[in-house]
Design a protein around this motif. Structure first.
Motif, short mmCIF file in Angstrom:
data_model
loop_
_atom_site.label_atom_id
_atom_site.label_comp_id
_atom_site.label_asym_id
_atom_site.label_seq_id
_atom_site.Cartn_x
_atom_site.Cartn_y
_atom_site.Cartn_z
N ASN A 53 47.77 30.23 31.72
CA ASN A 53 48.44 29.95 32.66
C ASN A 53 48.93 28.18 32.39
O ASN A 53 48.69 27.42 33.27
CB ASN A 53 47.91 30.02 34.08
CG ASN A 53 49.12 29.90 35.17
OD1 ASN A 53 50.24 30.18 34.87
ND2 ASN A 53 48.85 29.41 36.25
N GLU A 70 50.14 27.98 40.39
CA GLU A 70 49.93 29.24 40.75
C GLU A 70 51.24 29.43 41.64
O GLU A 70 51.59 28.97 42.34
CB GLU A 70 48.67 29.48 41.49
CG GLU A 70 47.30 29.35 40.83
CD GLU A 70 47.33 30.45 39.52
OE1 GLU A 70 47.60 31.60 39.93
OE2 GLU A 70 46.95 29.91 38.46
N PRO A 71 51.71 30.90 41.36
CA PRO A 71 52.60 31.34 42.29
C PRO A 71 52.20 31.27 43.81
O PRO A 71 50.98 31.67 43.74
CB PRO A 71 52.79 32.82 41.60
CG PRO A 71 52.18 32.68 40.25
CD PRO A 71 51.06 31.83 40.32
N ASN A 73 53.81 33.14 46.23
CA ASN A 73 54.28 34.38 46.96
C ASN A 73 54.45 35.69 46.04
O ASN A 73 54.48 35.21 44.76
CB ASN A 73 55.08 34.30 47.91
CG ASN A 73 56.78 33.89 47.40
OD1 ASN A 73 56.95 34.44 46.48
ND2 ASN A 73 57.16 32.83 48.17
N GLU A 74 54.63 36.72 46.44
CA GLU A 74 54.93 37.94 45.65
C GLU A 74 56.15 37.67 44.72
O GLU A 74 56.35 38.18 43.61
CB GLU A 74 55.15 39.04 46.52
CG GLU A 74 54.04 39.77 47.19
CD GLU A 74 53.83 38.98 48.58
OE1 GLU A 74 55.01 38.42 49.23
OE2 GLU A 74 52.75 38.69 49.22
N ASP A 76 57.23 34.72 43.49
CA ASP A 76 57.20 34.09 42.49
C ASP A 76 56.41 34.64 41.38
O ASP A 76 56.74 34.59 40.28
CB ASP A 76 56.36 32.78 42.79
CG ASP A 76 56.96 31.92 43.80
OD1 ASP A 76 58.38 31.61 43.58
OD2 ASP A 76 56.43 30.93 44.53
N VAL A 77 55.52 35.58 41.64
CA VAL A 77 54.85 36.61 40.80
C VAL A 77 55.86 37.45 40.03
O VAL A 77 55.75 37.55 38.84
CB VAL A 77 53.71 37.41 41.40
CG1 VAL A 77 52.96 38.31 40.26
CG2 VAL A 77 52.71 36.31 41.96
N LYS A 80 58.10 35.46 37.60
CA LYS A 80 57.36 35.18 36.68
C LYS A 80 57.15 36.29 35.52
O LYS A 80 57.35 36.25 34.19
CB LYS A 80 55.97 34.26 36.72
CG LYS A 80 55.03 33.93 35.52
CD LYS A 80 53.81 33.49 36.16
CE LYS A 80 52.95 32.92 34.87
NZ LYS A 80 51.86 32.41 35.01
N ASN A 81 56.68 37.45 36.19
CA ASN A 81 56.54 38.60 35.18
C ASN A 81 57.72 39.38 34.58
O ASN A 81 57.92 39.71 33.41
CB ASN A 81 55.92 39.77 36.14
CG ASN A 81 54.49 39.31 36.53
OD1 ASN A 81 53.67 38.61 36.00
ND2 ASN A 81 54.03 40.20 37.55
N ARG A 89 65.98 34.99 41.07
CA ARG A 89 64.98 34.94 41.90
C ARG A 89 65.17 35.00 43.62
O ARG A 89 64.68 35.82 44.20
CB ARG A 89 63.66 34.20 41.48
CG ARG A 89 62.46 33.91 42.39
CD ARG A 89 62.02 32.69 42.84
NE ARG A 89 60.99 32.77 43.65
CZ ARG A 89 61.07 32.84 45.20
NH1 ARG A 89 62.34 33.10 45.56
NH2 ARG A 89 59.90 32.86 45.67
#
Length: 147
Positions: A53, A70-71, A73-74, A76-77, A80-81, A89
């Protein structure tokens, strides 16, 4: 760049072997990178950023923070994925927050756009060989040689 890899590894409290194993290289490869005998490849930089990271800009230039935030919330994750840009987004987040009826309406609208576009495109395709030749006559040998 090489000294930043050593700093990162020490910040993470990893041996060269542990660090290398996590990014798919040997201890000696990490040693050579840290000692300036070997340069980082773009693939290695991506592996390090993904695994730990780490901020890619920091590795390349020393600018910014060592680690990416760090992301929150969901979404953001998810972004990123799937490497989504801000528009993608935000669009997906807003779409998923719609009611079921509103999402169905959006889906119907998008499908109608796709069908209309495809229908128009398919309507332009000649249906028979004769129709194709009338729209796009064959090039004669004399015309072809002149070109």
């Amino acid at each position: 760049m090489n000294n930043r890899i050593a700093l990162l590894r020490k910040t993470l409290s990893l041996t060269m072997e542990e660090f290398g194993k996590r990014v798919g290289v040997t201890r000696s490869a990490i040693s050579n990178i840290e000692n300036g005998k070997r340069n980082l490849t773009d693939q290695m930089i991506l592996s390090i950023c993904r695994e730990f990271n780490v901020n890619e800009n920091w590795i390349k230039t020393g600018q910014g923070e060592m680690f990416t935030p760090e992301p929150e919330n969901e979404f953001d994750v998810f972004a990123k994925n799937f490497n989504l840009n801000d528009f993608e987004r935000n669009f997906l987040e807003k779409y998923l927050k719609l009611s079921k009826q509103e999402r169905e309406a959006v889906t119907i609208f998008i499908e109608s756009l796709t069908n209309n576009t495809m229908g128009a495109f398919l309507g332009m395709i000649p249906k028979t060989p004769e129709e194709l030749e009338s729209q796009y006559p064959p090039v004669s040998d004399s015309t072809h040689k002149a070109i």
